[in-house]
Design a protein around this motif. Structure first.
Motif, PDB file in Angstrom:
ATOM      1  N   LYS A  71       0.801  -1.231   0.000  1.00 46.69           N
ATOM      2  CA  LYS A  71       0.000   0.000   0.000  1.00 46.69           C
ATOM      3  C   LYS A  71       0.831   1.276   0.000  1.00 46.69           C
ATOM      4  CE  LYS A  71      -0.690   0.300   4.996  1.00 46.69           C
ATOM      5  NZ  LYS A  71      -1.671   0.376   6.067  1.00 46.69           N
ATOM      6  N   ASP A  72       2.127   1.198   0.405  1.00 43.94           N
ATOM      7  CA  ASP A  72       2.973   2.401   0.368  1.00 43.94           C
ATOM      8  C   ASP A  72       4.103   2.276  -0.661  1.00 43.94           C
ATOM      9  OD1 ASP A  72       4.143   0.412   1.845  1.00 43.94           O
ATOM     10  OD2 ASP A  72       4.794   1.690   3.504  1.00 43.94           O
ATOM     11  N   HIS A  73       3.867   1.493  -1.681  1.00 44.77           N
ATOM     12  CA  HIS A  73       4.824   1.338  -2.786  1.00 44.77           C
ATOM     13  C   HIS A  73       4.953   2.679  -3.528  1.00 44.77           C
ATOM     14  CE1 HIS A  73       6.534  -0.113  -6.576  1.00 44.77           C
ATOM     15  NE2 HIS A  73       6.781  -1.276  -5.989  1.00 44.77           N
ATOM     16  N   CYS A  76       2.090   3.821  -5.926  1.00 46.30           N
ATOM     17  CA  CYS A  76       0.707   3.847  -5.427  1.00 46.30           C
ATOM     18  C   CYS A  76      -0.045   5.138  -5.711  1.00 46.30           C
ATOM     19  CB  CYS A  76       0.673   3.552  -3.931  1.00 46.30           C
ATOM     20  SG  CYS A  76       0.692   1.792  -3.608  1.00 46.30           S
ATOM     21  N   SER A  77       0.639   6.198  -6.016  1.00 45.53           N
ATOM     22  CA  SER A  77      -0.054   7.457  -6.306  1.00 45.53           C
ATOM     23  C   SER A  77      -0.669   7.458  -7.706  1.00 45.53           C
ATOM     24  CB  SER A  77       0.908   8.638  -6.157  1.00 45.53           C
ATOM     25  OG  SER A  77       1.996   8.484  -7.044  1.00 45.53           O
ATOM     26  N   LYS A 151      -3.043  -4.431   3.252  1.00 42.40           N
ATOM     27  CA  LYS A 151      -1.635  -4.069   3.055  1.00 42.40           C
ATOM     28  C   LYS A 151      -1.201  -4.173   1.598  1.00 42.40           C
ATOM     29  CE  LYS A 151      -0.405  -5.438   7.740  1.00 42.40           C
ATOM     30  NZ  LYS A 151       0.275  -6.430   8.580  1.00 42.40           N
TER      31      LYS A 151
END
Length: 196
Positions: A71-73, A76-77, A151
């Motif tokens: 989820k914070d790769h 991801c944006s 996650k």
């Protein structure tokens, strides 16, 4: 489904395995039903293989490919990804054993320039590597969040390809009541999944 079965006794096995093995287990009668995802470019050849084994494929869903990442790769944006944006990250695929032919693999990889490749044999290991690295995999986009506690996220990837997901049954065997009930539940569940 299991909580809904009212029979006093039953024997249910849920087996996650390689596509080739799913096909063989239904052909041999070891399993009553198999669920497979076929890439559209491989559809004709897989249908011929199934026909030769007296198996019938029933499509229940077509869906576009998605990238799975933590989820914070760093990607991801993005609301949609391209293969060129993924080149620097490790690509994970399922190990298919001696039947490691492209039409038996679920992952869609149009980019032949993959420099970092990880093969994994089971979902638990794949989830663990995805959650702890900047790696990614490509799949149907279907993953219950309960499996990874949110996650892992899926992001559509720009592609002309799609998955045809369905179930296979042997043409010479009558469908059991339990299998028919499973199919009914399966078809009702796909109504909530976004289509390609």
């Amino acid at each position: 489904m299991i909580n809904s079965v009212e029979d006093e006794s039953y024997n249910i096995s849920l087996i996650e395995t390689k596509t080739y093995d799913v096909i063989n287990q239904v052909e041999s009668g070891y399993c009553d039903i198999g669920i497979i995802a076929i890439k559209n470019i491989d559809f004709d050849i897989i249908k011929r293989i199934l026909f030769s084994k007296k198996l019938n494929f029933t499509s229940i869903l077509k869906t576009s490919p998605h990238v799975f990442v933590r989820k914070d790769h760093p990607v991801c944006s993005n609301h949609i990804l391209t293969y060129s944006e993924l080149v620097k990250y490790p690509f994970i695929s399922y190990e298919q054993g001696k039947h490691n032919i492209s039409f038996f693999t679920e992952e869609i990889m149009e980019n032949s320039d993959v420099k970092k490749h990880i093969e994994i044999s089971d979902r638990a290991s794949l989830m663990n590597v995805l959650m702890t690295t900047d790696s990614y995999t490509i799949g149907t986009g279907i993953m219950p969040s309960a499996l990874n506690e949110g996650k892992i996220v899926s992001i559509p990837i720009k592609s002309n390809l799609f998955y045809n997901i369905g179930y296979i049954l042997h043409t010479d065997r009558k469908c059991s009541d339990l299998t028919a009930y499973f199919i009914e539940m399966l078809e009702s569940l796909v109504m909530t999944v976004p289509k390609a």
